[in-house]
Design a protein around this motif. Sequence first.
Motif, PDB file in Angstrom:
ATOM      1  N   VAL A  60      -4.772  -3.243  -6.010  1.00  0.00           N
ATOM      2  CA  VAL A  60      -6.049  -2.259  -6.054  1.00  0.00           C
ATOM      3  C   VAL A  60      -6.158  -2.039  -7.531  1.00  0.00           C
ATOM      4  CG1 VAL A  60      -6.892   0.048  -5.574  1.00  0.00           C
ATOM      5  CG2 VAL A  60      -5.660  -1.176  -3.799  1.00  0.00           C
ATOM      6  N   LYS A  61      -5.043  -1.842  -8.214  1.00  0.00           N
ATOM      7  CA  LYS A  61      -5.357  -1.439  -9.676  1.00  0.00           C
ATOM      8  C   LYS A  61      -5.832  -2.783 -10.504  1.00  0.00           C
ATOM      9  CE  LYS A  61      -2.365   2.704 -10.103  1.00  0.00           C
ATOM     10  NZ  LYS A  61      -1.217   3.268 -11.033  1.00  0.00           N
ATOM     11  N   GLY A  62      -5.271  -3.856 -10.013  1.00  0.00           N
ATOM     12  CA  GLY A  62      -5.525  -5.001 -10.726  1.00  0.00           C
ATOM     13  C   GLY A  62      -7.186  -5.359 -10.503  1.00  0.00           C
ATOM     14  N   ALA A  63      -7.531  -5.107  -8.998  1.00  0.00           N
ATOM     15  CA  ALA A  63      -8.846  -5.220  -8.885  1.00  0.00           C
ATOM     16  C   ALA A  63      -9.823  -4.330  -9.755  1.00  0.00           C
ATOM     17  CB  ALA A  63      -9.026  -5.244  -7.279  1.00  0.00           C
ATOM     18  N   ALA A  64      -9.320  -3.162  -9.597  1.00  0.00           N
ATOM     19  CA  ALA A  64     -10.234  -2.049 -10.360  1.00  0.00           C
ATOM     20  C   ALA A  64     -10.401  -2.635 -11.908  1.00  0.00           C
ATOM     21  CB  ALA A  64      -9.303  -0.611 -10.472  1.00  0.00           C
ATOM     22  N   ALA A  65      -9.411  -3.236 -12.433  1.00  0.00           N
ATOM     23  CA  ALA A  65      -9.558  -3.803 -13.651  1.00  0.00           C
ATOM     24  C   ALA A  65     -10.308  -5.069 -13.950  1.00  0.00           C
ATOM     25  CB  ALA A  65      -8.015  -3.955 -14.460  1.00  0.00           C
ATOM     26  N   GLY A  66     -10.910  -5.586 -12.890  1.00  0.00           N
ATOM     27  CA  GLY A  66     -11.664  -6.623 -12.817  1.00  0.00           C
ATOM     28  C   GLY A  66     -11.103  -8.037 -12.435  1.00  0.00           C
ATOM     29  N   MET A  67      -9.871  -7.868 -11.902  1.00  0.00           N
ATOM     30  CA  MET A  67      -9.270  -9.211 -11.361  1.00  0.00           C
ATOM     31  C   MET A  67      -9.976  -9.313  -9.811  1.00  0.00           C
ATOM     32  SD  MET A  67      -5.308  -9.874 -10.773  1.00  0.00           S
ATOM     33  CE  MET A  67      -4.988 -10.022 -12.541  1.00  0.00           C
ATOM     34  N   ASP A  68     -10.024 -10.521  -9.445  1.00  0.00           N
ATOM     35  CA  ASP A  68     -10.328 -10.842  -8.153  1.00  0.00           C
ATOM     36  C   ASP A  68      -9.470 -10.196  -7.077  1.00  0.00           C
ATOM     37  OD1 ASP A  68     -11.673 -12.749  -5.966  1.00  0.00           O
ATOM     38  OD2 ASP A  68      -9.616 -13.142  -5.609  1.00  0.00           O
ATOM     39  N   ARG A  69      -9.931  -9.552  -6.204  1.00  0.00           N
ATOM     40  CA  ARG A  69      -9.084  -8.545  -5.200  1.00  0.00           C
ATOM     41  C   ARG A  69      -7.971  -9.424  -4.656  1.00  0.00           C
ATOM     42  NH1 ARG A  69      -8.626  -3.918  -2.086  1.00  0.00           N
ATOM     43  NH2 ARG A  69      -6.726  -4.081  -1.182  1.00  0.00           N
ATOM     44  N   ALA A  70      -8.562 -10.543  -3.773  1.00  0.00           N
ATOM     45  CA  ALA A  70      -7.530 -11.432  -3.273  1.00  0.00           C
ATOM     46  C   ALA A  70      -6.208 -11.766  -4.229  1.00  0.00           C
ATOM     47  CB  ALA A  70      -8.226 -12.410  -2.546  1.00  0.00           C
ATOM     48  N   THR A  71      -6.695 -12.183  -5.356  1.00  0.00           N
ATOM     49  CA  THR A  71      -5.826 -12.827  -6.225  1.00  0.00           C
ATOM     50  C   THR A  71      -4.684 -11.650  -6.739  1.00  0.00           C
ATOM     51  OG1 THR A  71      -7.345 -14.259  -7.127  1.00  0.00           O
ATOM     52  CG2 THR A  71      -5.438 -13.661  -8.704  1.00  0.00           C
ATOM     53  N   ALA A  72      -5.418 -10.411  -6.883  1.00  0.00           N
ATOM     54  CA  ALA A  72      -4.564  -9.270  -7.273  1.00  0.00           C
ATOM     55  C   ALA A  72      -3.611  -9.052  -6.122  1.00  0.00           C
ATOM     56  CB  ALA A  72      -5.479  -8.067  -7.631  1.00  0.00           C
ATOM     57  N   ASP A  73      -4.044  -9.245  -4.865  1.00  0.00           N
ATOM     58  CA  ASP A  73      -3.215  -8.742  -3.866  1.00  0.00           C
ATOM     59  C   ASP A  73      -2.024  -9.628  -3.660  1.00  0.00           C
ATOM     60  OD1 ASP A  73      -4.425  -6.511  -3.170  1.00  0.00           O
ATOM     61  OD2 ASP A  73      -5.440  -7.320  -1.306  1.00  0.00           O
ATOM     62  N   TYR A  74      -2.337 -10.948  -3.829  1.00  0.00           N
ATOM     63  CA  TYR A  74      -1.260 -11.923  -3.818  1.00  0.00           C
ATOM     64  C   TYR A  74      -0.183 -11.922  -4.726  1.00  0.00           C
ATOM     65  CZ  TYR A  74      -3.496 -15.108  -0.433  1.00  0.00           C
ATOM     66  OH  TYR A  74      -4.193 -15.292   0.780  1.00  0.00           O
ATOM     67  N   ILE A  75      -0.648 -11.347  -6.009  1.00  0.00           N
ATOM     68  CA  ILE A  75       0.590 -11.149  -7.239  1.00  0.00           C
ATOM     69  C   ILE A  75       1.249  -9.945  -6.799  1.00  0.00           C
ATOM     70  CG2 ILE A  75       0.664 -10.185  -9.391  1.00  0.00           C
ATOM     71  CD1 ILE A  75      -2.151 -11.678 -10.167  1.00  0.00           C
ATOM     72  N   GLY A  76       0.507  -8.838  -6.194  1.00  0.00           N
ATOM     73  CA  GLY A  76       1.373  -7.725  -5.518  1.00  0.00           C
ATOM     74  C   GLY A  76       2.161  -8.195  -4.371  1.00  0.00           C
ATOM     75  N   MET A  77       1.789  -9.196  -3.599  1.00  0.00           N
ATOM     76  CA  MET A  77       2.944  -9.540  -2.491  1.00  0.00           C
ATOM     77  C   MET A  77       4.055 -10.272  -3.213  1.00  0.00           C
ATOM     78  SD  MET A  77       0.606 -11.314   0.240  1.00  0.00           S
ATOM     79  CE  MET A  77      -1.298 -11.056   0.199  1.00  0.00           C
ATOM     80  N   ILE A  78       3.970 -11.032  -4.462  1.00  0.00           N
ATOM     81  CA  ILE A  78       5.072 -11.619  -5.050  1.00  0.00           C
ATOM     82  C   ILE A  78       6.058 -10.715  -5.645  1.00  0.00           C
ATOM     83  CG2 ILE A  78       5.775 -13.108  -6.895  1.00  0.00           C
ATOM     84  CD1 ILE A  78       2.983 -14.778  -6.457  1.00  0.00           C
ATOM     85  N   ALA A  79       5.231  -9.370  -6.025  1.00  0.00           N
ATOM     86  CA  ALA A  79       6.131  -8.463  -6.601  1.00  0.00           C
ATOM     87  C   ALA A  79       7.198  -7.917  -5.651  1.00  0.00           C
ATOM     88  CB  ALA A  79       5.257  -7.392  -7.435  1.00  0.00           C
ATOM     89  N   THR A  80       6.425  -7.675  -4.271  1.00  0.00           N
ATOM     90  CA  THR A  80       7.443  -7.211  -3.080  1.00  0.00           C
ATOM     91  C   THR A  80       8.889  -8.098  -3.093  1.00  0.00           C
ATOM     92  OG1 THR A  80       6.208  -8.074  -1.150  1.00  0.00           O
ATOM     93  CG2 THR A  80       5.317  -6.207  -1.971  1.00  0.00           C
ATOM     94  N   VAL A  81       8.395  -9.357  -3.330  1.00  0.00           N
ATOM     95  CA  VAL A  81       9.632 -10.307  -3.027  1.00  0.00           C
ATOM     96  C   VAL A  81      10.850  -9.834  -4.055  1.00  0.00           C
ATOM     97  CG1 VAL A  81      10.513 -12.649  -2.983  1.00  0.00           C
ATOM     98  CG2 VAL A  81       8.206 -11.873  -1.755  1.00  0.00           C
ATOM     99  N   MET A  82      10.209  -9.805  -5.215  1.00  0.00           N
ATOM    100  CA  MET A  82      11.349  -9.459  -6.387  1.00  0.00           C
ATOM    101  C   MET A  82      11.901  -7.987  -5.898  1.00  0.00           C
ATOM    102  SD  MET A  82       8.477  -9.862  -9.530  1.00  0.00           S
ATOM    103  CE  MET A  82       9.855  -9.235 -10.919  1.00  0.00           C
ATOM    104  N   ASN A  83      11.446  -7.099  -5.459  1.00  0.00           N
ATOM    105  CA  ASN A  83      11.979  -5.738  -4.809  1.00  0.00           C
ATOM    106  C   ASN A  83      12.712  -5.995  -3.488  1.00  0.00           C
ATOM    107  OD1 ASN A  83      10.890  -4.053  -6.921  1.00  0.00           O
ATOM    108  ND2 ASN A  83       9.476  -3.641  -5.564  1.00  0.00           N
ATOM    109  N   ALA A  84      12.457  -6.939  -2.643  1.00  0.00           N
ATOM    110  CA  ALA A  84      13.347  -7.288  -1.465  1.00  0.00           C
ATOM    111  C   ALA A  84      14.401  -7.906  -1.935  1.00  0.00           C
ATOM    112  CB  ALA A  84      12.447  -8.338  -0.465  1.00  0.00           C
TER     113      ALA A  84
END
Length: 242
Positions: A60-84
């Motif tokens: 959501v923050k990535g999208a707010a900064a002008g990034m495409d929302r779907a792209t930003a969400d996919y990056i967020g998903m990859i971040a969750t894998v690092m945490n997992a």
Amino acid sequence: MGLTYQRVLLKLSGEALMGDLAYGIDPTIVQDIAQEVAEIVTTGVQVAIVVGGGNIFRGVKGAAAGMDRATADYIGMIATVMNAMTLQDALERAGVPTRVQTAIAMQEVAEPYIRRRAIRHLEKNRVVVFGAGSGNPFFTTDTTAALRAAEISADVLFKATKVDGVYDSDPHINPQARRYQTLNYAHVLSQDLRVMDSTAIALCKDNNIPIIVFDLSVKGNIRRAVMGEPIGTLVGGSCEVS
């Protein structure tokens, strides 16, 4: 006191892994969480975990900064894998066999999400950590937690946060804010109480999955929740608002 729940879905926010850091992962916090999970696994409780990625990247923050929302969400998903993967390492060092399953294929580091395989792991007393959200943009990890809880037939969804339950207003702003002990889904939705997003609440309501919101930072709270001790706020279909 005996176990109240046999199979639980624990939802951890990415921020919960930060501790007092401004960004990233606090290894001490992760190890503390792993030790608490290990404690309940030894009692025979089956544990699945959904972890967010907000400590690394929030779509959501990535999208707010002008990034495409779907792209930003996919990056967020990859971040969750690092945490997992970080959680998996901590859990296995605590002596708990753990599998990471991802909704986006990453076969070199994790299994793909397969519902029947996940259930089989749980039956063998392995912790399953679900990464990459639901695999779809525009859906939160709260919604993923509710979805996975329904898919694996979890008895309860634990929402582990930095606050000790659900309040009628923000306790950081309003010192008179009242904490609810019990709530029903309809009240949460009608009052927009932000327990989880509305899609997650609706999923839990439709599948009659109770939600317990509690403070993760209090040592022993995961065990207390499994034992059915009255901590935090319980959200359920038959609950009165109190």
